[in-house]
Design an enzyme around this catalytic site. Structure first.
Site, PDB file in Angstrom:
ATOM      1  N   MET A 324       0.825  -1.206   0.000  1.00  0.00           N
ATOM      2  CA  MET A 324       0.000   0.000   0.000  1.00  0.00           C
ATOM      3  C   MET A 324       0.861   1.258   0.000  1.00  0.00           C
ATOM      4  O   MET A 324       0.660   2.168  -0.801  1.00  0.00           O
ATOM      5  CB  MET A 324      -0.952  -0.004   1.204  1.00  0.00           C
ATOM      6  CG  MET A 324      -1.823   1.238   1.328  1.00  0.00           C
ATOM      7  SD  MET A 324      -2.901   1.541  -0.099  1.00  0.00           S
ATOM      8  CE  MET A 324      -4.315   0.535   0.333  1.00  0.00           C
ATOM      9  N   HIS A 450      -8.583   8.014   2.269  1.00  0.00           N
ATOM     10  CA  HIS A 450      -8.745   6.573   2.072  1.00  0.00           C
ATOM     11  C   HIS A 450      -8.503   6.199   0.613  1.00  0.00           C
ATOM     12  O   HIS A 450      -9.319   6.487  -0.259  1.00  0.00           O
ATOM     13  CB  HIS A 450     -10.154   6.155   2.517  1.00  0.00           C
ATOM     14  CG  HIS A 450     -10.454   4.702   2.296  1.00  0.00           C
ATOM     15  ND1 HIS A 450     -11.725   4.222   2.110  1.00  0.00           N
ATOM     16  CD2 HIS A 450      -9.637   3.608   2.224  1.00  0.00           C
ATOM     17  CE1 HIS A 450     -11.684   2.918   1.932  1.00  0.00           C
ATOM     18  NE2 HIS A 450     -10.426   2.529   1.994  1.00  0.00           N
TER      19      HIS A 450
END
EC number: 4.2.1.17
Length: 717
Positions: A324, A450
């Site tokens: 990520m 997000h």
């Protein structure tokens, strides 16, 4: 000056060459009704001036013409067929008038010449582009086909096979590709565009270039032998249907139109195009896809507006490397914002840098980047095991493990090492932003950011406003997300934020079906093939990870116990307890192996069925309509609740979040477009049929009121 209007000017240059320049008052040239009328009047003025010997078209903007004014489409498409037919015929009179001028014509193309812009250049005899040009007919992406002669002229200019590929894909083409197939006649540097265009026109005036033969070819039937035509169109139908599928009729309509018009002259061929255009314009698919385009413009407009309030971000940092963190670092660096990637472990940094390098290598292999550009991007990523390189960065994205205590500790720690005005964000999918903000001394400079996985592919970023987040903080994060090439939507804090909050009721509906004996593979098939999701719920849970899903489900149950609380074990619990986490350990609802391309390959696994049967009993069959209703009703109602509670600002932003964040079928347009299409009253009646299943199936009072008044979520055209 031969002609002047707010959008077009025509002047006479040397050697009796007229110059028609598109110069709209806005930022780009586009064909609205006013511009089409102006072009018509300009061409009449040109025809009346007998001294003119040639015509050059160009643009005063950074783009030639970006296309038709799509904001006019939904209102226009709601009109009677006869009105739409009249609009098409009147517009095509103008393009025919351009094509029929009694002297050579040329388009000098810079930037985008898309849709009606491409159809304009096809109506001229010659086309010369600079290196910034992008040419194409993207109408199929809107659920329609070209309506200003694109399906007629392009096949006669570049051949049927090339035209079919261009129009059915809707992709814009680079100038070298356009030159290769004959769509343009030359590519030059931007500063050479005008002189090169004038030279080419003068050669045509001197009969060194045969413009009459070129033009005659565009007016005549396609020169394609019958057998070759049959094979060409049959092959195209098979290939295009495989890609477009049954839910997107426009690409197949393109093939049919070009095939029917192959033996026709211009007038008859245009009529075939008009009839197909009108038929597609009336479809729900066109309404949905045009709606997505307009929603996308609205969201991007909001991001642009936010940019005016935003703090300038010259450098960034991501805390937590791995897949990520590496994805976020790659995205930031590749879009021009240098980024520090900080972690406490060297192996994690190596993994993050490896992820960025892997993504860049793939770009180079596909010809979308060069080794030099790859090196520049990698040099923009600074790995770090301490905070020293982080202290001067403008924005920090915390992306450590999804655990409140760990995140709170890292956020408090980083605040001690950065400047007073640095913006701090958390890449969390479930943890309350208001809760995390408590760990900071200055919560006003904090909000959620997000990202969706994989970062490089998923276009959406949820920017989560906490109760203390300042307007400048939110605007700055929106602007940074836009700079990263993402589509940001601002949502208010609540469990699951927006996307996960509406996703888990869908999973709950799926779990309810399994508890009643449904086959998860049968559900996936219905939701993929019939409703149109890219992945059914079982497959999606396997990809997300059933451990991740299990954790998020618990967060949602705690946040909304009346609707999302569970009275007993469900299918997600069954898989989690059996340590079947999905693709990450090669077993979830399905079992996974690696195919010859190194990609995960799913197969049915008897063990899954045994586990579910032991918990829920024998399987039974369900009708497709019930499967769709029981999975979609909870998602739809929860989406409406988010709008009513102010979690999301508008139906447009909600629908973009669903399409870009979850892969909601674009041909359905998002939840609110879907509700308007089927009718709110019809949906309420359907939901009431399943109301006995629990709180997730209970429609809101506002929905009932809207249904009673025959209302809709989008303003009707």
């Amino acid at each position: 000056m031969i002609y002047q209007s707010p959008t077009i000017e025509v002047e006479l240059l040397e050697d009796n060459i007229a110059h028609l320049c598109f110069k709209a008052q806005g930022s780009v040239n586009k064909f609205d009704r006013e511009t089409i009328d102006s072009l018509n009047a300009a061409l009449d003025s040109i025809k009346q001036d007998t001294s003119i010997k040639a015509l050059m078209l160009s643009s005063a903007k950074d783009a030639f013409i970006v296309g038709a004014d799509i904001t006019e489409f939904l209102g226009l498409f709601a009109e009677e067929d006869a009105v739409l037919q009249s609009w098409l015929e009147q517009a095509n009179v103008v393009f025919n008038k351009l094509e029929d001028l009694p002297f050579p014509t040329l388009s000098a193309i810079n930037g985008f010449a898309l849709g009606a812009g491409c159809e304009t250049i096809l109506a001229t005899d010659f086309r010369i582009a600079d290196t910034t040009a992008r040419i194409g007919l993207p109408e199929t992406k809107l659920g329609i086909i070209p309506g200003f002669g694109g399906t007629v002229r392009l096949p006669r200019v570049i051949g049927a096979d090339n035209a079919l590929e261009w129009i059915t894909s809707g992709k814009d083409q680079r100038p070298d590709a356009a030159l290769k197939v004959g769509a343009i006649d030359a590519v030059v540097a931007p500063e050479q565009l005008r002189p090169a265009a004038l030279r080419m026109l003068k050669d045509a005036m001197a009969e060194k270039l045969d413009w009459q033969t070129r033009r005659a070819k565009k007016l005549a039937p396609l020169t394609l032998p019958k057998l070759e035509a049959m094979m060409s169109f049959a092959t195209a139908k098979g290939m295009v249907f495989k890609i477009a599928g049954k839910h997107y009729p426009a690409p197949m309509a393109v093939i049919s139109v070009i095939e029917q018009a192959a033996q026709c002259g211009r007038a008859e061929a245009l009529q075939i195009e008009h009839q197909a255009f009108i038929k597609l314009a009336k479809t729900e698919v066109a309404q949905a896809l045009i709606g997505i385009f307009l929603n996308d413009q609205l969201v991007k407009g909001k991001a642009k507006k936010a940019g005016k309030l935003a703090k300038k971000v010259n450098s960034a940092a991501v805390l937590g490397a791995g897949i990520m963190g590496g994805g976020i670092a790659y995205q930031s660096a590749s879009k021009g914002t240098p980024i520090v990637m900080k972690d406490i472990a060297q192996p994690a940094l190596d993994l993050g840098l490896g992820e960025a390098a892997k993504l860049l290598t793939a770009q180079v292999k596909r010809g979308r980047s060069t080794p030099a550009k790859m090196a520049t991007v990698l040099n923009n990523i600074t790995p770090a095991l301490d905070y020293a390189p982080v202290k001067d960065t403008d924005i920090i994205v915390e992306a450590v493990v999804e655990h409140p205590k760990v995140k709170s500790m890292v956020l408090a720690e980083v605040e001690e090492h950065v400047s007073e005005d640095a913006i701090i964000t958390s890449n969390t999918s479930t943890i309350s932003i208001n809760l995390l903000a408590k760990s900071l001394k200055k919560p006003e400079r904090f909000c959620g950011m997000h990202f969706f996985n994989p970062v490089h592919k998923m276009p959406l970023v949820e920017v989560i406003r906490g109760e203390n987040s300042s307007d400048e903080t939110v605007a700055s994060v929106v602007a940074y997300a836009s700079k990263m090439g993402k589509t940001p939507i601002v949502v208010n804090d609540c469990p699951g934020f927006f996307v996960n909050r509406v996703l888990f009721p869908y999973f709950a509906g799926f779990s309810g079906l399994l508890a009643d004996g449904a086959d998860f593979a049968a559900i996936d098939k219905v939701m993929e093939k019939q409703f149109g999701w890219p992945m059914g719920p079982a497959y999606l849970l396997d990809v997300v990870g059933l451990d991740t899903g299990h954790h998020a489900q618990a967060v949602m149950a705690e946040g909304f116990p009346d609707r999302m609380g569970k009275s007993g074990k469900d299918a997600i619990d069954v898989m989690f307890e059996a340590e079947r986490f999905g693709q990450k350990n090669n077993k979830g609802f399905y079992q996974y192996s690696v195919d010859h391309r190194g990609k995960p390959k799913k197969d049915l696994d008897p063990t899954s069925y045994e586990l579910l049967q032991a918990e829920f009993g024998e399987q039974k069959a369900f009708e497709s309509d019930e499967i769709i209703a029981r999975t979609m009703i909870p998602m739809i109602i929860e989406t409406v609740r988010c709008l009513e509670e102010g979690i999301i600002a508008s139906p447009a932003e909600a629908d973009m979040g669903l399409v870009y964040g979850l892969g909601f079928p674009p041909f359905r347009g998002g939840v609110f477009r879907y509700l308007d299409t089927i009718g709110v009253a019809n949906f309420v009646a359907l939901a009431d049929k399943y109301a006995h299943l629990g709180g997730l199936y209970q429609v809101t009072d506002t929905m009932r009121e809207l249904a009673a008044n025959n209302g809709s979520y989008y303003q009707q055209a």
